[in-house]
Design an enzyme around this catalytic site. Structure first.
Site, PDB file in Angstrom:
ATOM      1  N   HIS A  61      -4.178   1.903  16.013  1.00 41.33           N
ATOM      2  CA  HIS A  61      -5.118   1.877  15.057  1.00 41.33           C
ATOM      3  C   HIS A  61      -5.776   0.596  15.200  1.00 41.33           C
ATOM      4  CE1 HIS A  61      -4.316   4.305  11.796  1.00 41.33           C
ATOM      5  NE2 HIS A  61      -3.655   5.037  11.910  1.00 41.33           N
ATOM      6  N   GLU A  80       2.403  -0.416   4.249  1.00 43.36           N
ATOM      7  CA  GLU A  80       2.048   0.136   3.457  1.00 43.36           C
ATOM      8  C   GLU A  80       3.006   0.981   3.916  1.00 43.36           C
ATOM      9  OE1 GLU A  80      -2.210   1.972   5.572  1.00 43.36           O
ATOM     10  OE2 GLU A  80      -1.244   0.651   6.586  1.00 43.36           O
ATOM     11  N   HIS A  81       3.371   1.441   5.146  1.00 44.24           N
ATOM     12  CA  HIS A  81       4.422   3.176   5.589  1.00 44.24           C
ATOM     13  C   HIS A  81       5.628   2.555   6.586  1.00 44.24           C
ATOM     14  CE1 HIS A  81      -0.061   3.827   7.096  1.00 44.24           C
ATOM     15  NE2 HIS A  81      -0.188   4.562   6.594  1.00 44.24           N
ATOM     16  N   ASP A  85      -0.874  10.583   7.030  1.00 40.58           N
ATOM     17  CA  ASP A  85      -2.153  10.334   7.802  1.00 40.58           C
ATOM     18  C   ASP A  85      -3.533  11.203   8.033  1.00 40.58           C
ATOM     19  OD1 ASP A  85      -1.462   7.571   7.963  1.00 40.58           O
ATOM     20  OD2 ASP A  85      -1.150   7.449  10.315  1.00 40.58           O
ATOM     21  N   HIS A 127     -13.373 -12.210 -37.749  1.00 40.97           N
ATOM     22  CA  HIS A 127     -12.078 -10.295 -38.076  1.00 40.97           C
ATOM     23  C   HIS A 127     -11.208 -10.825 -39.657  1.00 40.97           C
ATOM     24  CE1 HIS A 127     -12.884 -12.056 -33.312  1.00 40.97           C
ATOM     25  NE2 HIS A 127     -12.142 -10.980 -32.976  1.00 40.97           N
TER      26      HIS A 127
END
Length: 433
Positions: A253, A318-319, A352, A412
C-alpha cells in the site's frame, strides 16, 4: 515477554515527517478558504498536472467513460457492490427507532436521520482504489444520504475510467476528478462551484488524512486514518509462505505501511522472514513493499496463545489476520482491532476488495475507541420528547426546579416551575415577587 526478531524504525522518525505534512496541509486549506476555486485549480495543476474546464464530470461524460470500461470489470464492480450493499442493509436493519412511555403521558423517542450531504474520497495516484467507491458511496446511499459527492484524482493526467464507473454504479450524485488536500478542503468548506458537505469519508495518503483531521469539527469525518496496517497472528500450524504473502499484500500500500507478525513459534517467525526476503525481489510493487517491510515490519515471538492475543490487543491494528488452529477464539479474546480475518481461507485482501465488509478502518491505535466506517456513520441518532399528562408535567416540573437549583441554574428551575404551575396550580414566588 515477547522476543522481538524484527523491529520498526523509532516512532520519533515517523512523528518528524508528520510535522511537515501538518504544515503543508494547513497552508493549502487556508489558501482554499481564501481563494476558493482559483486555489483549488492551482493545487490540482501543481500536484496532479490536471486543470480541465470543469473538475465535475457531466452526466454525458460519465456515461461515455462508463461505456469504455470492459464488461467484465463492470460485472465485477456490480457484484462486489452488491456484497457491500447487502452487508450495509443488514447493519441498517440492526439500528432500531423506538418510542417509549416512561411515565403517564411522557413519551421519549429515538430516530435516525441521514446526513444531508456526504463527501466520498476515493484515492488514486499510483493505485486507483476502485473498491473505496463501494465502501464510501454505497454505504452512504444505503443510509439514505440524498447527496453524495465523490472525488478521485486523475492518474498521470488521465481519467481513471474504472473508478468513475464504480462511483457511478455506487450511486454518486456528483463525480469530480479532483484529488488530494484540495479535494478534501473543497468538499469541506465549499467553493463557488462545489456546495460543501456535512461529512467526509474515505481513505487517502498522509496529506488527505491530515486534511480530514484539521477540518474535523467543521465537518464530520469517518475516522482518523493513517497508513494501512496488517497484523498476522500465527501458531506453530501456520504456513510461513502464507504469512509472508499476506504481510506483503498490505505492505505494498505504501512505504510507511506497518506489517507485523506475532507468533507462538520461533520456527514460523524465522521462516516467514526468509519467505518475505525471497518474495520481495520479484514483487512488481517492491518499491513500496520493501521500505514498508524494512522500516515498519515487525516480528514477535510469544510463549503462549494467551500472550499472542494480549500483545495483539496492545497493537490495536487495523487488520488482524488469525492463522491459528482455532481462529474464532480471537472473537472471544480480542477487543481492539479494526477487522478480524479468521483462518487461512480468509485474507485481508478479501476485505479490501470483494467480501462486503467495509475496508475503511481505524489505524494508528484508533481501534482502541472506534470501529470502521459503517452505515451508522452517515446517520445522526437523534431524540425527541413529549409530555402530555398534567400529573407528569407537574412531577417533572417540580423535580426540574429542585435539581436545577442544586446546580444554581435559576433559569432552568423557572422553566420547570412554570410547567408545574400550569399543570397543577403551583405557586410562582419568583414571578409574584
Amino acid at each position: 515477554m515477547a522476543e522481538i526478531l524484527k523491529q520498526a524504525v523509532p516512532k520519533a522518525e515517523v512523528a518528524a515527517s508528520l510535522d511537515q505534512v501538518r504544515e503543508t496541509v494547513a497552508g493549502v486549506i487556508a489558501d482554499i478558504r481564501a481563494r476558493g476555486d482559483e486555489a483549488v485549480r492551482e493545487y490540482s495543476e501543481k500536484f496532479d498536472k490536471w486543470s480541465p474546464g470543469s473538475f465535475r464530470l457531466s452526466t454525458e461524460e460519465v456515461e461515455k467513460i462508463v461505456a469504455s470500461v470492459p464488461q467484465q470489470v463492470i460485472d465485477d464492480i456490480t457484484f462486489v457492490q452488491e456484497q457491500v450493499r447487502t452487508f450495509a442493509r443488514h447493519q441498517l436493519d440492526s439500528l432500531g427507532e423506538f418510542e417509549i412511555e416512561t411515565l403517564p403521558g411522557v413519551k421519549l423517542g429515538q430516530k435516525h436521520i441521514p446526513v444531508q450531504a456526504a463527501g466520498a474520497y476515493i484515492p488514486g495516484g499510483r493505485y486507483p482504489l476502485t473498491a473505496s467507491a463501494h465502501m464510501t458511496v454505497v454505504t452512504a446511499k444505503v443510509a439514505g444520504v440524498p447527496r453524495v459527492v465523490a472525488c478521485t484524482p486523475p492518474i498521470h493526467g488521465s481519467i481513471p475510467a474504472a473508478t468513475v464507473a464504480a462511483m457511478h454504479l455506487a450511486g454518486a450524485d456528483e463525480i469530480w476528478l479532483l484529488g488530494g488536500v484540495q479535494a478534501v478542503a473543497a468538499m469541506a468548506v465549499g467553493t463557488a462551484t462545489m456546495e460543501p458537505v456535512n461529512l467526509i469519508a474515505g481513505p487517502g495518503n498522509a496529506y488527505v488524512a491530515e486534511a480530514k483531521r484539521q477540518l474535523f469539527g467543521e465537518i464530520g469525518i469517518d475516522l482518523f486514518a493513517g497508513p494501512t496496517e496488517i497484523l498476522v497472528l500465527a501458531d506453530d500450524q501456520a504456513d510461513p509462505f502464507v504469512c509472508a504473502v499476506d504481510l506483503l499484500s498490505q505492505a505494498e500500500h505504501g512505504p510507511d505501511s506497518p506489517a507485523v507478525l506475532i507468533t507462538t513459534s520461533r520456527e514460523v517467525a524465522e521462516r516467514t522472514i526468509a519467505e518475505v526476503e525471497r518474495l520481495l525481489p520479484g514483487m512488481p510493487t517492491r518499491d513500496y513493499a520493501e521500505p514498508a517491510w524494512r522500516n515498519h515490519g515487525q516480528v514477535h515471538v510469544v510463549a503462549s496463545v494467551d500472550e499472542l492475543y494480549k500483545l495483539a490487543d496492545a497493537f490495536a491494528f487495523e487488520h488482524v489476520e488469525v492463522l491459528t488452529a482455532e481462529p474464532r477464539l480471537a472473537l472471544e479474546r480480542m477487543t481492539q482491532y479494526g477487522a478480524l480475518f479468521l483462518g487461512e481461507g480468509t485474507c485481508v485482501s478479501f476485505g479490501d476488495k470483494v467480501i462486503g465488509t467495509n475496508h475503511v478502518l481505524p489505524t494508528r491505535g484508533a481501534a482502541r475507541y472506534t470501529g470502521g466506517l459503517w452505515v451508522g456513520k452517515y446517520l445522526k441518532t437523534v431524540t425527541y420528547q413529549e409530555v402530555t399528562d398534567t400529573a407528569s408535567q407537574a412531577l417533572l416540573g417540580r423535580l426540574c426546579g429542585r435539581a436545577s437549583r442544586v446546580e444554581l441554574f435559576e433559569g432552568h428551575a423557572r422553566s420547570g416551575d412554570v410547567r408545574a404551575a400550569r399543570a397543577a396550580g403551583d405557586a410562582l414566588p419568583w414571578h409574584e415577587a
